[in-house]
Design a protein around this motif. Structure first.
Motif, mmCIF file in Angstrom:
data_model
loop_
_atom_site.group_PDB
_atom_site.id
_atom_site.type_symbol
_atom_site.label_atom_id
_atom_site.label_comp_id
_atom_site.label_asym_id
_atom_site.label_seq_id
_atom_site.Cartn_x
_atom_site.Cartn_y
_atom_site.Cartn_z
ATOM 1 N N ALA A 128 0.858 -1.180 0.000
ATOM 2 C CA ALA A 128 0.000 0.000 0.000
ATOM 3 C C ALA A 128 0.894 1.231 0.000
ATOM 4 O O ALA A 128 1.537 1.562 0.988
ATOM 5 C CB ALA A 128 -0.907 -0.010 1.223
ATOM 6 N N ASN A 129 0.937 1.893 -1.130
ATOM 7 C CA ASN A 129 1.838 3.010 -1.388
ATOM 8 C C ASN A 129 1.067 4.329 -1.244
ATOM 9 O O ASN A 129 0.268 4.694 -2.104
ATOM 10 C CB ASN A 129 2.398 2.837 -2.811
ATOM 11 C CG ASN A 129 3.133 4.040 -3.325
ATOM 12 O OD1 ASN A 129 3.656 4.841 -2.563
ATOM 13 N ND2 ASN A 129 3.172 4.171 -4.652
ATOM 14 N N LYS A 130 1.292 5.026 -0.125
ATOM 15 C CA LYS A 130 0.582 6.280 0.147
ATOM 16 C C LYS A 130 1.267 7.436 -0.563
ATOM 17 O O LYS A 130 2.449 7.696 -0.351
ATOM 18 C CB LYS A 130 0.545 6.561 1.651
ATOM 19 C CG LYS A 130 -0.237 5.556 2.465
ATOM 20 C CD LYS A 130 -0.466 6.050 3.884
ATOM 21 C CE LYS A 130 0.827 6.289 4.638
ATOM 22 N NZ LYS A 130 0.576 6.696 6.054
ATOM 23 N N THR A 131 0.515 8.143 -1.396
ATOM 24 C CA THR A 131 1.049 9.298 -2.111
ATOM 25 C C THR A 131 0.090 10.470 -1.960
ATOM 26 O O THR A 131 -1.034 10.312 -1.457
ATOM 27 C CB THR A 131 1.246 8.990 -3.605
ATOM 28 O OG1 THR A 131 -0.033 9.055 -4.259
ATOM 29 C CG2 THR A 131 1.860 7.615 -3.833
ATOM 30 N N ASP A 132 0.500 11.639 -2.453
ATOM 31 C CA ASP A 132 -0.391 12.798 -2.393
ATOM 32 C C ASP A 132 -1.529 12.699 -3.404
ATOM 33 O O ASP A 132 -2.440 13.531 -3.414
ATOM 34 C CB ASP A 132 0.392 14.099 -2.582
ATOM 35 C CG ASP A 132 1.184 14.145 -3.888
ATOM 36 O OD1 ASP A 132 1.046 13.207 -4.711
ATOM 37 O OD2 ASP A 132 1.942 15.105 -4.090
ATOM 38 N N LYS A 133 -1.497 11.659 -4.263
ATOM 39 C CA LYS A 133 -2.571 11.439 -5.226
ATOM 40 C C LYS A 133 -3.479 10.283 -4.822
ATOM 41 O O LYS A 133 -4.375 9.898 -5.569
ATOM 42 C CB LYS A 133 -1.985 11.174 -6.611
ATOM 43 C CG LYS A 133 -1.227 12.360 -7.186
ATOM 44 C CD LYS A 133 -0.697 12.062 -8.574
ATOM 45 C CE LYS A 133 0.055 13.261 -9.145
ATOM 46 N NZ LYS A 133 0.605 12.983 -10.495
#
Length: 261
Positions: free
Chosen positions: A86-91
């Motif tokens: 699970a890769n949390k990004t600003d998008k």
């Protein structure tokens, strides 16, 4: 080129990244001692499908995972297909696969394009938009994730970009085990490539998972398969020269008629 591949078929503790990471590191080190050239992890192996808590337990920009896997790849001189996290990004949060070579360099990144509504993935995860092609040991390869294998046009797009090895981390449910095996064998046959698919075992609050991690050659023959009950390190030797041999004997890519499709 002959390469030893190891698939880490593991149970995943729901929402407990530290426990899952500890187990995976032990397995990677074990595979390295057994002279694996490539190690593959399953889908969302740090968190499982703890979707409602991904904003809390996901990995910001994948940074922690990338640092860990890069170091292990470099330390053990091993290629790592680091499943997906699970890769949390600003998008948004993406379901992202990372790949690393023996020098610890990141060689691939792919965020899952097809989100499975049966598991409400689309409510918590954003879809990717780019293909998963990369080069591994100077061999064209690609990574896709779980539900993607139900979309043959997406797999074919990667093969038309050169892929000879297709890596598939997954959390595939036990009730559709026959679909898992049949789809993967079909993808191997119709694309004349190796399919190297790493699934989890065990269960979470909603699903039991199928296991049966599997390695299939370009003829569609199963050369190694795990059972559906046990954590294991599934090993097999692949010979990448077989891809060119099969494609030359049955030249389906030369016989395609895409102008009519």
């Amino acid at each position: 080129m002959k390469l030893n591949v190891a698939l880490i078929q593991m149970d995943i503790q729901l929402g407990l990244p530290e426990e899952n990471i500890k187990k995976a590191v032990q397995r990677i080190e074990e595979a390295a001692k057994l002279n694996a050239d490539i190690v593959v992890l399953p889908e969302l192996w740090t968190t499982g499908y703890d979707l409602e808590r991904l904003i809390e337990i996901g990995d910001a920009n994948g940074d922690s995972l990338k640092k860990l896997m890069s170091g292990l790849a470099r330390q053990h001189r091993i290629n790592i297909i680091a499943g997906s996290v699970a890769n949390k990004t600003d998008k948004g949060i993406f379901n992202t696969l990372y790949a690393f070579n023996r020098r610890g360099e990141q060689i691939g990144e792919y965020s899952k394009l097809h989100l499975i509504r049966l598991m409400q993935e689309e409510k918590f995860i954003a879809p990717g938009s780019k293909k998963g092609n990369f080069m591994l040991e100077n061999i064209p390869a690609a990574g896709v994730i779980c539900y993607d294998i139900r979309f043959p046009e997406w797999i074919r797009a990667h093969v038309l970009n050169g892929a000879a090895l297709l890596f598939v981390p997954a959390e595939w449910p036990a009730q559709r085990l026959s679909h898992w095996r049949n789809l993967l064998m079909t993808r191997a046959i119709e694309n004349q490539c190796y399919v190297i698919a790493c699934n989890r075992i065990g269960r979470d609050n909603n699903n039991a998972f199928a296991g049966h991690s599997i390695i299939i050659d370009p003829w569609g023959d199963v050369i190694a398969e795990a059972d559906g009950e046990n954590e294991t390190l599934l090993f097999a030797e692949i010979d990448t020269d077989l891809v060119d041999e099969v494609r030359s004997r049955i030249p389906i890519f030369e016989d395609r008629r895409p102008e009519h499709y």
